[in-house]
Design a protein around this motif. Structure first.
Motif, PDB file in Angstrom:
ATOM      1  N   PRO A 142      17.571  60.239  39.490  1.00 56.72           N
ATOM      2  CA  PRO A 142      18.919  60.490  38.967  1.00 56.72           C
ATOM      3  C   PRO A 142      18.843  60.758  37.463  1.00 56.72           C
ATOM      4  O   PRO A 142      18.122  60.062  36.733  1.00 56.72           O
ATOM      5  CB  PRO A 142      19.669  59.201  39.256  1.00 56.72           C
ATOM      6  N   TYR A 143      19.568  61.763  37.012  1.00 60.20           N
ATOM      7  CA  TYR A 143      19.578  62.078  35.586  1.00 60.20           C
ATOM      8  C   TYR A 143      20.010  60.864  34.765  1.00 60.20           C
ATOM      9  O   TYR A 143      19.524  60.641  33.670  1.00 60.20           O
ATOM     10  CB  TYR A 143      20.496  63.276  35.320  1.00 60.20           C
ATOM     11  N   SER A 144      20.890  60.050  35.340  1.00 59.89           N
ATOM     12  CA  SER A 144      21.394  58.858  34.640  1.00 59.89           C
ATOM     13  C   SER A 144      20.294  57.836  34.374  1.00 59.89           C
ATOM     14  O   SER A 144      20.457  56.951  33.529  1.00 59.89           O
ATOM     15  CB  SER A 144      22.537  58.215  35.424  1.00 59.89           C
ATOM     16  N   ALA A 145      19.149  57.931  35.071  1.00 60.34           N
ATOM     17  CA  ALA A 145      18.036  57.011  34.844  1.00 60.34           C
ATOM     18  C   ALA A 145      17.288  57.348  33.557  1.00 60.34           C
ATOM     19  O   ALA A 145      16.546  56.516  33.034  1.00 60.34           O
ATOM     20  CB  ALA A 145      17.080  57.029  36.030  1.00 60.34           C
ATOM     21  N   LEU A 146      17.485  58.561  33.060  1.00 59.04           N
ATOM     22  CA  LEU A 146      16.803  58.997  31.839  1.00 59.04           C
ATOM     23  C   LEU A 146      17.611  58.628  30.602  1.00 59.04           C
ATOM     24  O   LEU A 146      18.837  58.641  30.629  1.00 59.04           O
ATOM     25  CB  LEU A 146      16.583  60.503  31.856  1.00 59.04           C
ATOM     26  N   GLN A 147      16.910  58.325  29.534  1.00 63.12           N
ATOM     27  CA  GLN A 147      17.546  58.156  28.225  1.00 63.12           C
ATOM     28  C   GLN A 147      17.081  59.339  27.377  1.00 63.12           C
ATOM     29  O   GLN A 147      15.916  59.421  27.000  1.00 63.12           O
ATOM     30  CB  GLN A 147      17.150  56.828  27.587  1.00 63.12           C
ATOM     31  N   VAL A 148      18.012  60.250  27.119  1.00 63.93           N
ATOM     32  CA  VAL A 148      17.683  61.497  26.421  1.00 63.93           C
ATOM     33  C   VAL A 148      18.218  61.429  25.005  1.00 63.93           C
ATOM     34  O   VAL A 148      19.389  61.136  24.776  1.00 63.93           O
ATOM     35  CB  VAL A 148      18.285  62.712  27.165  1.00 63.93           C
ATOM     36  N   THR A 149      17.338  61.694  24.054  1.00 57.98           N
ATOM     37  CA  THR A 149      17.739  61.832  22.652  1.00 57.98           C
ATOM     38  C   THR A 149      17.308  63.220  22.204  1.00 57.98           C
ATOM     39  O   THR A 149      16.733  63.981  22.985  1.00 57.98           O
ATOM     40  CB  THR A 149      17.082  60.751  21.759  1.00 57.98           C
ATOM     41  N   ASP A 150      17.554  63.546  20.949  1.00 54.93           N
ATOM     42  CA  ASP A 150      17.212  64.878  20.457  1.00 54.93           C
ATOM     43  C   ASP A 150      15.718  65.167  20.525  1.00 54.93           C
ATOM     44  O   ASP A 150      15.309  66.313  20.649  1.00 54.93           O
ATOM     45  CB  ASP A 150      17.688  65.057  19.014  1.00 54.93           C
ATOM     46  N   ASP A 151      14.876  64.148  20.442  1.00 52.95           N
ATOM     47  CA  ASP A 151      13.433  64.385  20.402  1.00 52.95           C
ATOM     48  C   ASP A 151      12.644  63.632  21.472  1.00 52.95           C
ATOM     49  O   ASP A 151      11.428  63.579  21.423  1.00 52.95           O
ATOM     50  CB  ASP A 151      12.891  64.021  19.021  1.00 52.95           C
ATOM     51  N   ARG A 152      13.351  63.046  22.465  1.00 54.17           N
ATOM     52  CA  ARG A 152      12.636  62.208  23.416  1.00 54.17           C
ATOM     53  C   ARG A 152      13.385  62.124  24.746  1.00 54.17           C
ATOM     54  O   ARG A 152      14.606  62.026  24.781  1.00 54.17           O
ATOM     55  CB  ARG A 152      12.494  60.815  22.802  1.00 54.17           C
ATOM     56  N   VAL A 153      12.621  62.153  25.849  1.00 54.35           N
ATOM     57  CA  VAL A 153      13.166  61.890  27.174  1.00 54.35           C
ATOM     58  C   VAL A 153      12.409  60.677  27.693  1.00 54.35           C
ATOM     59  O   VAL A 153      11.186  60.718  27.847  1.00 54.35           O
ATOM     60  CB  VAL A 153      12.986  63.091  28.133  1.00 54.35           C
ATOM     61  N   GLU A 154      13.139  59.597  27.908  1.00 55.06           N
ATOM     62  CA  GLU A 154      12.508  58.341  28.328  1.00 55.06           C
ATOM     63  C   GLU A 154      13.011  57.922  29.700  1.00 55.06           C
ATOM     64  O   GLU A 154      14.198  58.045  30.010  1.00 55.06           O
ATOM     65  CB  GLU A 154      12.807  57.233  27.312  1.00 55.06           C
TER      66      GLU A 154
END
Length: 136
Positions: A104-116
């Motif tokens: 699920p996309y909601s499981a990711l923590q996306v910032t401008d320089d990182r996908v966690e």
């Protein structure tokens, strides 16, 4: 691919915030007519600060220990419930021997320089059911 990313970004924005949208007529409608879809007003300033699919697709995915667990291969919105999913490429080397898995996309923590993917583990992801694109 860029057109698909544009459509995905528009769909994500529309599903998250809603918005008034006028589409060209579907083939079953009379020529020259339009179909109006009633939704809520879009806060375009808020949408503009979102994450572009073109910047997410291809990004390295790390866990909370900064270990690489894969890369984002694609973003898909399910037809059934309009939930966005990230398709991750896990394992392999330079695209050979990799495995696609859906999270699920909601499981990711996306910032401008990182996908966690917090708690993400390459071995656990490799044991998830393999994702295969539907034949279209």
């Amino acid at each position: 691919m860029k057109r698909a990313n544009l459509y995905l970004a528009a769909a994500l924005g529309m599903s998250a915030l809603g918005g008034a949208l006028v589409l060209p007529a579907a083939p079953s409608l009379a020529q020259g007519t339009t179909q109006r879809i009633a939704t809520t007003k879009v806060d375009v300033a808020n949408v503009a600060t979102g994450h572009r699919s073109s910047k997410i697709v291809g990004a390295k995915v790390v866990n909370d220990q900064n270990d690489t667990v894969g890369t984002v291969d694609d973003l898909i919105i399910s037809q059934k419930d309009s939930v966005p999913y990230a398709i991750l490429s896990v394992g392999g080397f330079l695209g050979v021997g990799d495995r696609l898995v859906a999270v699920p996309y909601s499981a990711l923590q996306v910032t401008d320089d990182r996908v966690e993917l917090p708690g993400g583990n390459k071995d656990v992801l490799m044991k998830q059911p393999a994702f295969h694109y539907a034949k279209s």
